[in-house]
Write a protein that holds these residues in place. Structure first.
Motif, PDB file in Angstrom:
ATOM      1  N   MET A  48       0.823  -1.206   0.000  1.00  0.00           N
ATOM      2  CA  MET A  48       0.000   0.000   0.000  1.00  0.00           C
ATOM      3  C   MET A  48       0.862   1.263   0.000  1.00  0.00           C
ATOM      4  N   LEU A  49       1.931   1.267   0.788  1.00  0.00           N
ATOM      5  CA  LEU A  49       2.833   2.426   0.792  1.00  0.00           C
ATOM      6  C   LEU A  49       3.456   2.627  -0.582  1.00  0.00           C
ATOM      7  N   PHE A  50       3.794   1.534  -1.240  1.00  0.00           N
ATOM      8  CA  PHE A  50       4.351   1.623  -2.587  1.00  0.00           C
ATOM      9  C   PHE A  50       3.330   2.243  -3.539  1.00  0.00           C
ATOM     10  N   GLY A  51       2.084   1.764  -3.481  1.00  0.00           N
ATOM     11  CA  GLY A  51       1.045   2.308  -4.347  1.00  0.00           C
ATOM     12  C   GLY A  51       0.787   3.775  -4.092  1.00  0.00           C
ATOM     13  N   ASP A  96       2.552  12.636 -24.878  1.00  0.00           N
ATOM     14  CA  ASP A  96       2.151  11.557 -25.782  1.00  0.00           C
ATOM     15  C   ASP A  96       3.267  10.542 -25.982  1.00  0.00           C
ATOM     16  N   THR A  97       4.520  10.997 -25.869  1.00  0.00           N
ATOM     17  CA  THR A  97       5.642  10.063 -25.948  1.00  0.00           C
ATOM     18  C   THR A  97       5.600   9.070 -24.802  1.00  0.00           C
ATOM     19  N   PHE A  98       5.287   9.556 -23.597  1.00  0.00           N
ATOM     20  CA  PHE A  98       5.190   8.659 -22.446  1.00  0.00           C
ATOM     21  C   PHE A  98       3.974   7.738 -22.546  1.00  0.00           C
ATOM     22  N   ILE A  99       2.923   8.190 -23.205  1.00  0.00           N
ATOM     23  CA  ILE A  99       1.731   7.358 -23.345  1.00  0.00           C
ATOM     24  C   ILE A  99       2.023   6.118 -24.176  1.00  0.00           C
ATOM     25  N   VAL A 100       2.796   6.271 -25.256  1.00  0.00           N
ATOM     26  CA  VAL A 100       3.041   5.150 -26.165  1.00  0.00           C
ATOM     27  C   VAL A 100       4.202   4.267 -25.721  1.00  0.00           C
ATOM     28  N   ILE A 101       4.956   4.672 -24.703  1.00  0.00           N
ATOM     29  CA  ILE A 101       6.059   3.840 -24.217  1.00  0.00           C
ATOM     30  C   ILE A 101       5.503   2.556 -23.599  1.00  0.00           C
ATOM     31  N   PRO A 102       5.990   1.375 -23.980  1.00  0.00           N
ATOM     32  CA  PRO A 102       5.554   0.116 -23.340  1.00  0.00           C
ATOM     33  C   PRO A 102       6.148   0.010 -21.934  1.00  0.00           C
ATOM     34  N   LEU A 103       5.318   0.166 -20.923  1.00  0.00           N
ATOM     35  CA  LEU A 103       5.819   0.322 -19.562  1.00  0.00           C
ATOM     36  C   LEU A 103       6.469  -0.946 -19.014  1.00  0.00           C
ATOM     37  N   LEU A 123       1.147  -3.753 -11.003  1.00  0.00           N
ATOM     38  CA  LEU A 123       2.419  -3.879 -11.707  1.00  0.00           C
ATOM     39  C   LEU A 123       3.526  -4.311 -10.757  1.00  0.00           C
ATOM     40  N   GLU A 124       3.494  -3.800  -9.519  1.00  0.00           N
ATOM     41  CA  GLU A 124       4.509  -4.206  -8.540  1.00  0.00           C
ATOM     42  C   GLU A 124       4.370  -5.685  -8.206  1.00  0.00           C
ATOM     43  N   VAL A 125       3.139  -6.155  -8.040  1.00  0.00           N
ATOM     44  CA  VAL A 125       2.920  -7.580  -7.751  1.00  0.00           C
ATOM     45  C   VAL A 125       3.431  -8.432  -8.906  1.00  0.00           C
ATOM     46  N   THR A 126       3.123  -8.022 -10.132  1.00  0.00           N
ATOM     47  CA  THR A 126       3.573  -8.776 -11.301  1.00  0.00           C
ATOM     48  C   THR A 126       5.093  -8.848 -11.367  1.00  0.00           C
ATOM     49  N   LEU A 127       5.759  -7.706 -11.183  1.00  0.00           N
ATOM     50  CA  LEU A 127       7.223  -7.679 -11.227  1.00  0.00           C
ATOM     51  C   LEU A 127       7.832  -8.489 -10.084  1.00  0.00           C
ATOM     52  N   SER A 128       7.228  -8.409  -8.906  1.00  0.00           N
ATOM     53  CA  SER A 128       7.762  -9.131  -7.755  1.00  0.00           C
ATOM     54  C   SER A 128       7.607 -10.638  -7.922  1.00  0.00           C
ATOM     55  N   GLY A 132       3.604  -9.249  -3.658  1.00  0.00           N
ATOM     56  CA  GLY A 132       4.259  -9.943  -4.760  1.00  0.00           C
ATOM     57  C   GLY A 132       5.441 -10.774  -4.308  1.00  0.00           C
ATOM     58  N   VAL A 133       6.224 -10.251  -3.362  1.00  0.00           N
ATOM     59  CA  VAL A 133       7.385 -10.985  -2.857  1.00  0.00           C
ATOM     60  C   VAL A 133       6.943 -12.241  -2.101  1.00  0.00           C
ATOM     61  N   MET A 134       5.838 -12.164  -1.357  1.00  0.00           N
ATOM     62  CA  MET A 134       5.325 -13.349  -0.675  1.00  0.00           C
ATOM     63  C   MET A 134       4.954 -14.429  -1.682  1.00  0.00           C
ATOM     64  N   ILE A 135       4.291 -14.031  -2.759  1.00  0.00           N
ATOM     65  CA  ILE A 135       3.925 -15.008  -3.786  1.00  0.00           C
ATOM     66  C   ILE A 135       5.173 -15.534  -4.485  1.00  0.00           C
ATOM     67  N   TYR A 136       6.174 -14.672  -4.667  1.00  0.00           N
ATOM     68  CA  TYR A 136       7.441 -15.108  -5.280  1.00  0.00           C
ATOM     69  C   TYR A 136       8.085 -16.223  -4.463  1.00  0.00           C
ATOM     70  N   TRP A 137       8.198 -16.016  -3.149  1.00  0.00           N
ATOM     71  CA  TRP A 137       8.821 -17.034  -2.317  1.00  0.00           C
ATOM     72  C   TRP A 137       7.961 -18.297  -2.249  1.00  0.00           C
ATOM     73  N   ALA A 138       6.651 -18.138  -2.293  1.00  0.00           N
ATOM     74  CA  ALA A 138       5.780 -19.314  -2.324  1.00  0.00           C
ATOM     75  C   ALA A 138       6.030 -20.128  -3.591  1.00  0.00           C
TER      76      ALA A 138
END
Length: 285
Positions: free
Chosen positions: A78-81, A115-122, A211-216, A229-235
């Motif tokens: 939550m703090l990250f979000g 608009d440049t930032f909009i089209v960047i694949p994040l 996005l943080e959960v996915t990356l973690s 995300g890190v909890m799921i990673y270690w699981a």
């Protein structure tokens, strides 16, 4: 803004449900401050114990109480979000208001950058950022990177509001009375933008958490800082589902789903409040 929130609490069931769910998550995260176990310690409890009265959410293969570990994980998530949302809101408000009010050359330049930032694949950019900064990767660096990439859509929305406000009579009156551009934007235009900022903030928190959960889960973040995300990673690293330790994944997923639903209801109810078409449809019904 406070009057709007009061009306939403009084008349919008979705908003009340969102407040209840979000308050539950915040209260659960606050329990981390009274945890009997430091978040980094391992094998402080028997491993792989299923949920029971002694361990409400069970224990994991690392010898950690899932309940208390989850309080740290949801707090950090939550703090990250919130950190990403606040930083990106500062960019989107500043650029959107300035671009919409000034118009002309300033608007064209800022919207070209926008608009440049909009089209960047994040996602690929963030994965590349991890590999470049792998040895120095931290929670703070990831939050800064996502904030710098997550402001463009909302800046364009705020710009459209600023363009409309620029043509109002009170803007001309403020200008003729000697108010500076900064005073007009902060004192006259900002109150009209705040409801939209609130709605986009809820959506941005959901986006950044997802996005943080996915990356973690993929291991592309700092795996030493406990998050959902890190909890799921270690699981996954300990093949929890194959080993039958379902509670190691179930409770983190359930908690993040509640978070998503709560924030989504807050954003939807605010969108309905500020959308005249939604109010007219309710009146007609």
């Amino acid at each position: 803004m406070f009057a709007i929130l009061r009306d939403l609490l009084r008349y919008r069931l979705e908003f009340r449900l969102g407040v209840i769910l979000t308050a539950f998550i915040v209260a659960f995260a606050a329990l981390s401050f009274v945890s009997p176990y430091p978040p980094q310690d391992q094998f402080v409890v028997p491993p792989d114990v299923p949920p029971s009265w002694a361990y409400w959410f069970g224990t994991n293969s690392r010898g950690q109480d899932v309940f208390w570990q989850l309080t740290f994980a949801i707090r950090n998530t939550m703090l990250f979000g919130f950190a990403v949302a606040i930083l990106s809101r500062m960019l989107s408000i500043g650029i959107g208001l300035w671009s919409g009010y000034k118009g002309g050359f300033v608007d064209r330049v800022l919207m070209s950058i926008n608009d440049t930032f909009i089209v960047i694949p994040l996602f690929p950019i963030l994965v590349l950022f991890y590999f470049v900064m792998r040895d120095r990767m931290s929670w703070t660096l990831l939050a800064l990177a996502m904030a710098c990439l997550g402001w463009a859509y909302d800046a364009r929305l705020i710009r459209s509001l600023a363009m409309s406000l620029r043509t109002r009579e009170f803007t001309d009156t403020s200008l003729f009375s000697g108010m500076s551009t900064r005073q007009i934007l902060t004192q006259e235009h900002m109150p009209y933008v705040l409801p939209v900022v609130f709605s986009t903030t809820m959506n941005n928190i959901n986006w950044s958490i997802g996005l943080e959960v996915t990356l973690s889960v993929l291991g592309f973040t700092d795996i030493n800082t406990p998050t959902i995300g890190v909890m799921i990673y270690w699981a996954n690293q300990h093949t929890a589902m194959m080993a039958g330790i379902w509670w190691w994944i179930f409770f983190p997923v359930a908690l993040v789903v509640i978070t998503f639903i709560g924030l989504f209801l807050l954003a939807v109810s605010m969108n309905e409040y500020i959308d005249p078409r939604s109010r007219l449809s309710r009146v007609a019904a």
